[in-house]
Design a protein around this motif. Structure first.
Motif, mmCIF file in Angstrom:
data_model
loop_
_atom_site.group_PDB
_atom_site.id
_atom_site.type_symbol
_atom_site.label_atom_id
_atom_site.label_comp_id
_atom_site.label_asym_id
_atom_site.label_seq_id
_atom_site.Cartn_x
_atom_site.Cartn_y
_atom_site.Cartn_z
ATOM 1 N N MET A 156 0.852 -1.175 0.000
ATOM 2 C CA MET A 156 0.000 0.000 0.000
ATOM 3 C C MET A 156 0.894 1.233 0.000
ATOM 4 N N SER A 157 0.525 2.218 -0.747
ATOM 5 C CA SER A 157 1.306 3.451 -0.814
ATOM 6 C C SER A 157 1.083 4.280 0.449
ATOM 7 N N GLU A 158 1.935 5.274 0.641
ATOM 8 C CA GLU A 158 1.846 6.162 1.796
ATOM 9 C C GLU A 158 0.521 6.921 1.786
ATOM 10 N N CYS A 159 -0.154 6.936 2.928
ATOM 11 C CA CYS A 159 -1.443 7.612 3.034
ATOM 12 C C CYS A 159 -1.250 9.091 3.326
ATOM 13 N N ARG A 160 -2.130 9.907 2.800
ATOM 14 C CA ARG A 160 -2.156 11.333 3.101
ATOM 15 C C ARG A 160 -3.323 11.570 4.053
ATOM 16 N N TRP A 161 -3.021 11.538 5.348
ATOM 17 C CA TRP A 161 -4.044 11.679 6.374
ATOM 18 C C TRP A 161 -4.456 13.133 6.510
ATOM 19 N N GLN A 162 -5.736 13.338 6.684
ATOM 20 C CA GLN A 162 -6.303 14.675 6.872
ATOM 21 C C GLN A 162 -7.152 14.659 8.136
ATOM 22 N N LYS A 163 -6.933 15.660 9.001
ATOM 23 C CA LYS A 163 -7.714 15.738 10.232
ATOM 24 C C LYS A 163 -9.133 16.197 9.896
ATOM 25 N N SER A 164 -10.095 15.560 10.517
ATOM 26 C CA SER A 164 -11.489 15.933 10.316
ATOM 27 C C SER A 164 -11.710 17.389 10.697
ATOM 28 N N SER A 165 -12.528 18.067 9.933
ATOM 29 C CA SER A 165 -12.831 19.472 10.228
ATOM 30 C C SER A 165 -13.634 19.613 11.517
ATOM 31 N N TYR A 166 -14.194 18.522 12.010
ATOM 32 C CA TYR A 166 -14.957 18.549 13.259
ATOM 33 C C TYR A 166 -14.070 18.315 14.484
ATOM 34 N N SER A 167 -12.797 17.942 14.258
ATOM 35 C CA SER A 167 -11.878 17.725 15.365
ATOM 36 C C SER A 167 -11.315 19.062 15.826
ATOM 37 N N VAL A 168 -11.197 19.210 17.130
ATOM 38 C CA VAL A 168 -10.623 20.430 17.686
ATOM 39 C C VAL A 168 -9.155 20.182 18.009
ATOM 40 N N GLU A 169 -8.433 21.235 18.346
ATOM 41 C CA GLU A 169 -7.026 21.081 18.697
ATOM 42 C C GLU A 169 -6.894 20.217 19.937
ATOM 43 N N GLY A 170 -5.799 19.493 20.031
ATOM 44 C CA GLY A 170 -5.567 18.622 21.174
ATOM 45 C C GLY A 170 -5.731 17.167 20.795
ATOM 46 N N SER A 171 -6.120 16.367 21.758
ATOM 47 C CA SER A 171 -6.252 14.932 21.516
ATOM 48 C C SER A 171 -7.644 14.587 20.982
ATOM 49 N N ASN A 172 -7.837 13.307 20.760
ATOM 50 C CA ASN A 172 -9.115 12.784 20.270
ATOM 51 C C ASN A 172 -9.502 13.330 18.903
ATOM 52 N N CYS A 173 -8.566 13.360 18.006
ATOM 53 C CA CYS A 173 -8.842 13.824 16.644
ATOM 54 C C CYS A 173 -9.044 12.626 15.729
ATOM 55 N N LEU A 174 -9.954 12.759 14.802
ATOM 56 C CA LEU A 174 -10.216 11.737 13.804
ATOM 57 C C LEU A 174 -9.516 12.138 12.511
ATOM 58 N N TYR A 175 -8.805 11.190 11.924
ATOM 59 C CA TYR A 175 -8.115 11.417 10.661
ATOM 60 C C TYR A 175 -8.694 10.501 9.601
ATOM 61 N N VAL A 176 -8.787 10.987 8.382
ATOM 62 C CA VAL A 176 -9.286 10.203 7.256
ATOM 63 C C VAL A 176 -8.267 10.243 6.124
ATOM 64 N N ALA A 177 -8.273 9.186 5.321
ATOM 65 C CA ALA A 177 -7.394 9.127 4.158
ATOM 66 C C ALA A 177 -8.088 8.310 3.076
#
Length: 66
Positions: free
Chosen positions: A1-22
């Motif tokens: 699998m090629s390297e993923c380009r992860w993007q933080k969800s626009s609904y995640s706030v700064e700090g922990s508990n962030c959701l990333y999608v790729a």
């Protein structure tokens, strides 16, 4: 699998508990959470769309943590 380009969800706030999608290969969407980035879930766009619609409609409101 090629390297993923992860993007933080626009609904995640700064700090922990962030959701990333790729975007994966073909129609695959991958999801991970910032506290456990080594755990990656994958699904299709259609299934993720169905899940999000169900969550917005309250279909999972009765689910409790074990």
């Amino acid at each position: 699998m090629s390297e993923c380009r992860w993007q933080k969800s626009s609904y995640s706030v700064e700090g922990s508990n962030c959701l990333y999608v790729a975007a994966g290969e073909r129609d695959t969407i991958m999801l991970r959470e910032s506290e456990q980035p080594e755990v990656v879930l994958s699904t299709t766009r259609a299934r993720l769309r169905t899940f999000i619609r169900a969550a917005k409609a309250g279909q999972f409101d009765h689910v409790t943590e074990c």
